[in-house]
Every structure is written in structure tokens, then in C-alpha cells.
Write an enzyme that holds these catalytic residues in place. Structure first.
Site, PDB file in Angstrom:
ATOM      1  N   HIS A  87       0.792  -1.234   0.000  1.00  0.00           N
ATOM      2  CA  HIS A  87       0.000   0.000   0.000  1.00  0.00           C
ATOM      3  C   HIS A  87       0.822   1.283   0.000  1.00  0.00           C
ATOM      4  CE1 HIS A  87      -3.904  -2.077   1.580  1.00  0.00           C
ATOM      5  NE2 HIS A  87      -3.392  -2.654   0.514  1.00  0.00           N
ATOM      6  N   ASP A 122      -0.502  -2.935  -6.345  1.00  0.00           N
ATOM      7  CA  ASP A 122      -0.895  -3.687  -5.148  1.00  0.00           C
ATOM      8  C   ASP A 122      -1.483  -5.036  -5.565  1.00  0.00           C
ATOM      9  OD1 ASP A 122      -1.589  -4.243  -2.488  1.00  0.00           O
ATOM     10  OD2 ASP A 122      -3.571  -3.339  -2.732  1.00  0.00           O
ATOM     11  N   HIS A 131       0.403  -6.232   7.259  1.00  0.00           N
ATOM     12  CA  HIS A 131      -0.119  -7.151   6.256  1.00  0.00           C
ATOM     13  C   HIS A 131       1.039  -7.356   5.304  1.00  0.00           C
ATOM     14  CE1 HIS A 131      -4.807  -6.857   6.229  1.00  0.00           C
ATOM     15  NE2 HIS A 131      -4.329  -7.499   7.280  1.00  0.00           N
TER      16      HIS A 131
HETATM   17  C1  RNT Z   1      -6.914  -4.211   0.520  1.00  0.00           C
HETATM   18  C2  RNT Z   1      -6.366  -4.458   1.877  1.00  0.00           C
HETATM   19  C3  RNT Z   1      -7.158  -5.392   2.725  1.00  0.00           C
HETATM   20  C4  RNT Z   1      -7.662  -6.616   1.984  1.00  0.00           C
HETATM   21  C5  RNT Z   1      -8.181  -7.714   2.872  1.00  0.00           C
HETATM   22  C6  RNT Z   1      -8.994  -8.709   2.119  1.00  0.00           C
HETATM   23  O1  RNT Z   1      -6.053  -3.528  -0.292  1.00  0.00           O
HETATM   24  O2  RNT Z   1      -5.050  -4.895   1.783  1.00  0.00           O
HETATM   25  O3  RNT Z   1      -6.407  -5.738   3.844  1.00  0.00           O
HETATM   26  O4  RNT Z   1      -6.660  -7.174   1.191  1.00  0.00           O
HETATM   27  O5  RNT Z   1      -8.846  -7.184   3.940  1.00  0.00           O
HETATM   28 ZN    ZN Z   2      -4.105  -5.568   3.587  1.00  0.00          ZN
END
Ligand code: RNT
Ligand code: ZN
Length: 418
Positions: free
Chosen positions: A261, A293, A285
Site C-alpha cells: 500500500h 498492489d 499485512h
Molecule cells: C486491501 C487491503 C485489505 C484486503 C483484505 C482482504 O487492499 O489490503 O487488507 O486485502 O482485507
Molecule cells: Zn491488507
């Protein structure tokens, strides 16, 4: 030579650098990775009135064998978990509720709709984490949710997130380990906004309302996830990094950094130490953006190693909640989980086998030549032998043996699904 003999030789080499390998492995055992359930079914979920994936994220590929039911998804997760060393967590989304054939609106979700997940987690000694789902829904069709100008829509999503925090709290209470409930909203605009402030003010307002309801922090911990752009929100994302960094610091929430992100040359590894000076905890994440992304399966690349190093060398294994976020439907999904999660663990092991104090001293003394020389040397140290031994000790397959297990599972289970 046996795995153990290889290990002994490798261990001796690391010991020469002053590393206590057994201690490193003991440490590693205690680090849970939060494995996202959504790699197993391409973020479909089990809603009765299921909608197409939206929110500016996309899953591509049509590899056969995707999980179609909660039982299949749990079975696939069990297979992957049996190939991953250590005790971990599973990360769910609200769309994975089990509502017994009934349509239950997202703002009406309750802990009981996740009872089977909790029972399953208990049986397998897993922690659970959670996410409200603010996409793949008619009320999110125009790309705005918590920042929506329409009060009714905004209120609907506030109620949904509140319902989810209660479910998170239920996970934590039942499983004896606090759930991380992470809020990500897709809100943004395709083209240049004429007003960037108003939607952000509304998102802030919504979050304030959501967090005005206290949950027991022993059981539920809240996080907010920022983003740079999405499909259809290329020009502007309401919940940007600065927005959430400010919000999280001011309101004592966890800031969640998704490695996909940020701008393509901007790295999350470089943010961890800066943020930990101002916040006790943060969440990740871990994903792999390829040109955008794209959420590719994470590989043991330089950035993954650097993330592991930043967590370990800053004594932050207890401060950073490591979650994964990738979804590839072009390869076997159980293999995707296994490859990605094993790589995350490998990056931590690599960091634990690095003489971090010695390297820090070199830098402090201004000895950049030896710093570079040693960091490069370490890349070809017998890391694989330690990893294999760790897998064996944790009773999961070593080397490519895990892949044979996936192949057997594909033949016996996945290939029978249409
Ligand atoms: C989206 C985010 C989010 C999702 C998930 C499924 O860009 O990364 O975290 O990928 O919640
Ligand atoms: Zn995410």
C-alpha cells in the site's frame, strides 16, 4: 548426512559469530503469524447473497480446487498449517460468517455466526483475528463506506464495524488471546477530487463513533489499515497513510502497514523503527506488490528479509503483529499459503541468526566496510540447514517434502471440487 548432522555443522558456523542457535529457534517457536483465510477461496466468503469482489482489489487466476464451503476452507487451512512450523493464528473477514442458510445483514452479525470457527480454532490451538468487510456489498457499490455523504450508508457501516469489534472481543475471550480487529475501507475517488478534506473528516467522525464503544482490550485490539490507491480509487484514497498514522497515534490504536500500500520504491521495513518510537505496537499485512498492489504470494526477497531484521533487531517480536495478505488464484491455494507463511517465518529465522549487536556496533563505530562485508557474507551462511532442522523439530516436512503433501492433497481432495 542427516538433517541433524547438517544442523550441527551449520550451528557451529553461526556460533563462531556469537549466535545462540538453540535460543534463536526457541524464540522463533513463540512467534505467531496471522494467516489470512481469504487466500483459500479468492475472498469469496460464505454470504448467502454473495456479491462479486469489489473495493478496488482483485484476484486473478482460475486454478482448480478453490474452497466452496467453511468445511472445505477449514480443511485446506488444516493442510497448510500441517506444513508450516509453529503455532499460528487465522485471520477471518466478516464475510466468512456461517448463518445457517439465512441472510444476515452485515450490521446484524453476531458472535454466534462465528461459533464454528471458534470451536475449530480451539480444537487446533489457534488464535483468531478479524476484519469487518466493507466491500463486495451493494452499500459499498459507489466506492464509499465510512466516509459516505449519505448518513444512512455511513451509519450502516459504523454498525457493521461495531458488530465486528464485538466478534473480535468474543474471539479473544474464547481463545484466551486478543484478536486484532483491523479496519480497512476502500473509500476513494477514481479522479481528482475537488475536496479532499470532507471525506476524511467523515471517516474520522465514523471512527470516533466506532471507538467510542469500549471493548475489553484483553480480548480485542483495534487496528486501522491505510492505502495509497486501488482500482477505481487511483486519484484519492480517504484513509491514506498520514490519515491513519495520525489517527492511530492520537487515539492509541494500532497502525497497520500493508506492504503493498505504498509507492513502488517505498518500503515498510524502513517505517517500523520510526513508528515504534511513538507507538507500543503496530501491525503488518505482509504482501508482495508487483508493479501495483497485486497481492502476490510473498517470497524471501530483500524486503521480506529486511522486515524480519527490523522486527528482530529492534526487539519487536512482541510489538509487531505479523499478518499476511496475499491472494493468488493461479496456483494451488494450499501451496500459496504454505510458501508465503514459510517464507515469513524464514525471514524471522534469518534475522534471529544475524549478529545484530555486532553489526550495530560496527555502524556506531563508523565501520561501514565490515558492516557491508559481513551482511553480504551472511547471505550464503548455511541458513537452510538450520531451517530444515527447525521444520523437523516442529514435525513438519523439510525441503520440498511439503510439496509432495500438497500434491497428494490436490489429488485426493482439491481435484474432486468443480
Ligand atoms: C486491501 C487491503 C485489505 C484486503 C483484505 C482482504 O487492499 O489490503 O487488507 O486485502 O482485507
Ligand atoms: Zn491488507
Amino acid at each position: 548426512m542427516s538433517t541433524f548432522e547438517n544442523y550441527q555443522l551449520a550451528k557451529a558456523q553461526y556460533e563462531k559469530l556469537g549466535i545462540d542457535v538453540d535460543e534463536a529457534l526457541n524464540h522463533l517457536k513463540q512467534v505467531p503469524i496471522s494467516i489470512h483465510c481469504w487466500q483459500g477461496d479468492d475472498i469469496s466468503g460464505f454470504e448467502i447473497n454473495q456479491q462479486a469482489l469489489s473495493g478496488g482489489i482483485d484476484v486473478t487466476g482460475n486454478y482448480p480446487g478453490k474452497a466452496r464451503t467453511p468445511e472445505e476452507l477449514r480443511g485446506d487451512l488444516e493442510k497448510a498449517l500441517s506444513l508450516i512450523p509453529g503455532k499460528h493464528r487465522v485471520n477471518l473477514h466478516a464475510i466468512y460468517a456461517e448463518t445457517n442458510g439465512q441472510v444476515v445483514e452485515r450490521d446484524k452479525l453476531e458472535p454466534k455466526h462465528f461459533k464454528k470457527w471458534v470451536e475449530w480454532a480451539k480444537r487446533h490451538g489457534l488464535g483468531l483475528d478479524f476484519n469487518p468487510t466493507l466491500f463486495s456489498h451493494p452499500m459499498a457499490a459507489d466506492g464509499l463506506t465510512l466516509s459516505h455523504p449519505n448518513k444512512e450508508t455511513q451509519e450502516f457501516w459504523i454498525r457493521h464495524v461495531l458488530a465486528c469489534r464485538k466478534i473480535g472481543e468474543y474471539f479473544g475471550r474464547e481463545l484466551g488471546t486478543p484478536a486484532l480487529t483491523n479496519i480497512w475501507v476502500p473509500d476513494g475517488y477514481k479522479d481528482i477530487p475537488s475536496d479532499r478534506l470532507t471525506p476524511r473528516r467523515r471517516l474520522k467522525e465514523s471512527l470516533d463513533k466506532i471507538f467510542s464503544v469500549q471493548m475489553d482490550e484483553k480480548y480485542n485490539v483495534d487496528a486501522v489499515e491505510s492505502k495509497l490507491f486501488g482500482i477505481g480509487s487511483e486519484a484519492y484514497v480517504v484513509g491514506s497513510h498520514e490519515f491513519y498514522l495520525g489517527y492511530a497515534l492520537k487515539n492509541n490504536k494500532l497502525c497497520l502497514l500493508d506492504t503493498g500500500h505504498f509507492h513502488p520504491t517505498e518500503v515498510v521495513s524502513n517505517k517500523i523503527s520510526a513508528m515504534l518510537l511513538f507507538s507500543d505496537q503496530l501491525a503488518l499485512h505482509v504482501s508482495r506488490p508487483v508493479r501495483w498492489d497485486s497481492d502476490h504470494v510473498i517470497i524471501l526477497d530483500d524486503e521480506l528479509r529486511e522486515i524480519g531484521l527490523e522486527i528482530v533487531r529492534n526487539d519487536a517480536l512482541n510489538k509487531v503483529r505479523i499478518g499476511l495478505d496475499f491472494f493468488d488464484a493461479s496456483i494451488n491455494r494450499v501451496a500459496a499459503w504454505t510458501i508465503g507463511t514459510r517464507n515469513m517465518i524464514k525471514s524471522l529465522l534469518y534475522a534471529l541468526l544475524t549478529p545484530n549487536h555486532y553489526l550495530r556496533d560496527l555502524q556506531e563505530k563508523g565501520n561501514f566496510t565490515e558492516r557491508l562485508a559481513l551482511m553480504e557474507e551472511l547471505k550464503t551462511y548455511p541458513f537452510g540447514a538450520i531451517w530444515d532442522y527447525y521444520c523437523e523439530e516442529m514435525k513438519v516436512p523439510t525441503g520440498m517434502a511439503w510439496f509432495d503433501e500438497v500434491n497428494k492433497y490436490e489429488a485426493a481432495v482439491l481435484s474432486k471440487r468443480d
